[in-house]
Design an enzyme around this catalytic site. Structure first.
Site, PDB file in Angstrom:
ATOM      1  N   HIS A 201     -49.802 -37.690  66.277  1.00 62.41           N
ATOM      2  CA  HIS A 201     -49.624 -37.797  64.827  1.00 62.41           C
ATOM      3  C   HIS A 201     -48.142 -37.937  64.469  1.00 62.41           C
ATOM      4  O   HIS A 201     -47.787 -38.660  63.539  1.00 62.41           O
ATOM      5  CB  HIS A 201     -50.214 -36.572  64.137  1.00 62.41           C
ATOM      6  CG  HIS A 201     -51.705 -36.549  64.101  1.00 62.41           C
ATOM      7  ND1 HIS A 201     -52.461 -37.619  63.670  1.00 62.41           N
ATOM      8  CD2 HIS A 201     -52.594 -35.576  64.460  1.00 62.41           C
ATOM      9  CE1 HIS A 201     -53.744 -37.309  63.747  1.00 62.41           C
ATOM     10  NE2 HIS A 201     -53.851 -36.079  64.233  1.00 62.41           N
TER      11      HIS A 201
ATOM     12  N   HIS B 245     -52.127 -34.556  71.345  1.00 61.91           N
ATOM     13  CA  HIS B 245     -52.784 -35.187  70.197  1.00 61.91           C
ATOM     14  C   HIS B 245     -51.962 -34.986  68.926  1.00 61.91           C
ATOM     15  O   HIS B 245     -51.761 -35.929  68.149  1.00 61.91           O
ATOM     16  CB  HIS B 245     -54.180 -34.599  70.012  1.00 61.91           C
ATOM     17  CG  HIS B 245     -54.870 -35.061  68.759  1.00 61.91           C
ATOM     18  ND1 HIS B 245     -55.643 -36.203  68.708  1.00 61.91           N
ATOM     19  CD2 HIS B 245     -54.897 -34.529  67.511  1.00 61.91           C
ATOM     20  CE1 HIS B 245     -56.116 -36.356  67.478  1.00 61.91           C
ATOM     21  NE2 HIS B 245     -55.680 -35.349  66.735  1.00 61.91           N
ATOM     22  N   GLU B 246     -51.486 -33.770  68.712  1.00 59.78           N
ATOM     23  CA  GLU B 246     -50.670 -33.502  67.524  1.00 59.78           C
ATOM     24  C   GLU B 246     -49.362 -34.283  67.581  1.00 59.78           C
ATOM     25  O   GLU B 246     -48.871 -34.750  66.553  1.00 59.78           O
ATOM     26  CB  GLU B 246     -50.407 -32.003  67.389  1.00 59.78           C
ATOM     27  CG  GLU B 246     -51.654 -31.149  67.226  1.00 59.78           C
ATOM     28  CD  GLU B 246     -52.583 -31.643  66.128  1.00 59.78           C
ATOM     29  OE1 GLU B 246     -52.083 -32.193  65.105  1.00 59.78           O
ATOM     30  OE2 GLU B 246     -53.809 -31.511  66.287  1.00 59.78           O
TER      31      GLU B 246
ATOM     32  N   HIS C 282     -46.381 -41.000  62.400  1.00 59.04           N
ATOM     33  CA  HIS C 282     -45.494 -40.803  61.264  1.00 59.04           C
ATOM     34  C   HIS C 282     -44.158 -41.500  61.488  1.00 59.04           C
ATOM     35  O   HIS C 282     -43.620 -42.152  60.584  1.00 59.04           O
ATOM     36  CB  HIS C 282     -45.271 -39.303  61.043  1.00 59.04           C
ATOM     37  CG  HIS C 282     -44.490 -38.988  59.809  1.00 59.04           C
ATOM     38  ND1 HIS C 282     -43.165 -38.615  59.853  1.00 59.04           N
ATOM     39  CD2 HIS C 282     -44.840 -38.991  58.492  1.00 59.04           C
ATOM     40  CE1 HIS C 282     -42.732 -38.400  58.627  1.00 59.04           C
ATOM     41  NE2 HIS C 282     -43.717 -38.620  57.786  1.00 59.04           N
TER      42      HIS C 282
END
Length: 234
Positions: free
Chosen positions: A108, A104-105, A112
């Protein structure tokens, strides 16, 4: 009560109470869901840190570091420092739950890298949202207690609304990161289909905390608007 508050019981506190209950329920749910699946070791045996590094490597991301951070489920991606921070419960653990959070991270990170618009909007809102969510309520309360101008009251409401907007914009950012995570885990063969279901359950539970935070902020904003309207009528 003085300056725009009602004498006796202020019923608008019910809105705050409802928001608090929603947040606590969501937090308890994600904790219980994570605990349920964190004890099941994934078939690959890869830890959260290893999965994060593999995902970044596959996508050609070489300038983002994967680091360990203290705490429980304090995982987050810091775009300013280009660091994926994984908590005690994720960094060295090999469960589908830990792997899902790590992915999940990385979702991100992919947002980006690809210039995902909602993430850009959320990032731009951070400074004024942090200030507004803290200062807005105090400005409203002080203007009530001291009987200051209604204009100042509305300034406080508007400032707080930026914090609410931030919470709302956060929802698509988090949902999209989870979707990216589940797709990558399956496409890269990191988790088996049954394990992906476990990760999905954890990420859905985590998403509810953001839904609850947004609902709580909306209810608080509604309360401030009702108090401001009540003062205007007086």
């Amino acid at each position: 009560m003085y300056g725009g508050y009602y004498y006796g019981f202020d019923w608008t506190y019910i809105l705050v109470l409802v928001g608090a209950v929603l947040s606590m329920a969501a937090s308890a749910h994600v904790t219980n869901t994570y605990r349920r699946y964190s004890s099941i070791r994934s078939l690959s045996g890869m830890t959260g840190a290893e999965v994060a590094k593999r995902i970044l490597d596959i996508n050609g991301v070489t300038d983002v570091e994967v680091c360990h951070i203290a705490g429980n489920l304090t995982d987050h991606y810091n775009p300013a420092k280009q660091v994926v921070n994984l908590s005690d419960a994720v960094y060295g653990r090999s469960s589908a739950a830990a792997v899902g959070v790590a992915a999940h991270e990385c979702g991100h990170v992919m947002q980006h890298e690809q210039g995902y618009l909602p993430l850009q909007v959320r990032t731009a809102l951070v400074p004024i949202a942090n200030f507004g969510s803290n200062a807005g309520i105090w400005i409203v309360l002080i203007s009530f207690l001291l009987g200051l101008s209604e204009t100042l009251t509305m300034v406080g409401v508007i400032l707080f609304s930026f914090g609410t907007l931030f919470q709302i914009v956060t929802l698509p950012v988090e949902f999209n990161a989870s979707h990216r995570a589940l797709v990558m885990l399956q496409e890269y063969g990191i988790l088996q289909p049954d394990e992906v279901k476990q990760s999905r359950a954890v990420l859905r539970a985590a998403a509810l905390t953001y839904v609850a935070a947004a609902a709580s902020s909306i209810l608080q904003l509604l309360r401030l608007l009702l108090l401001a309207q009540g003062r205007r009528k007086k």
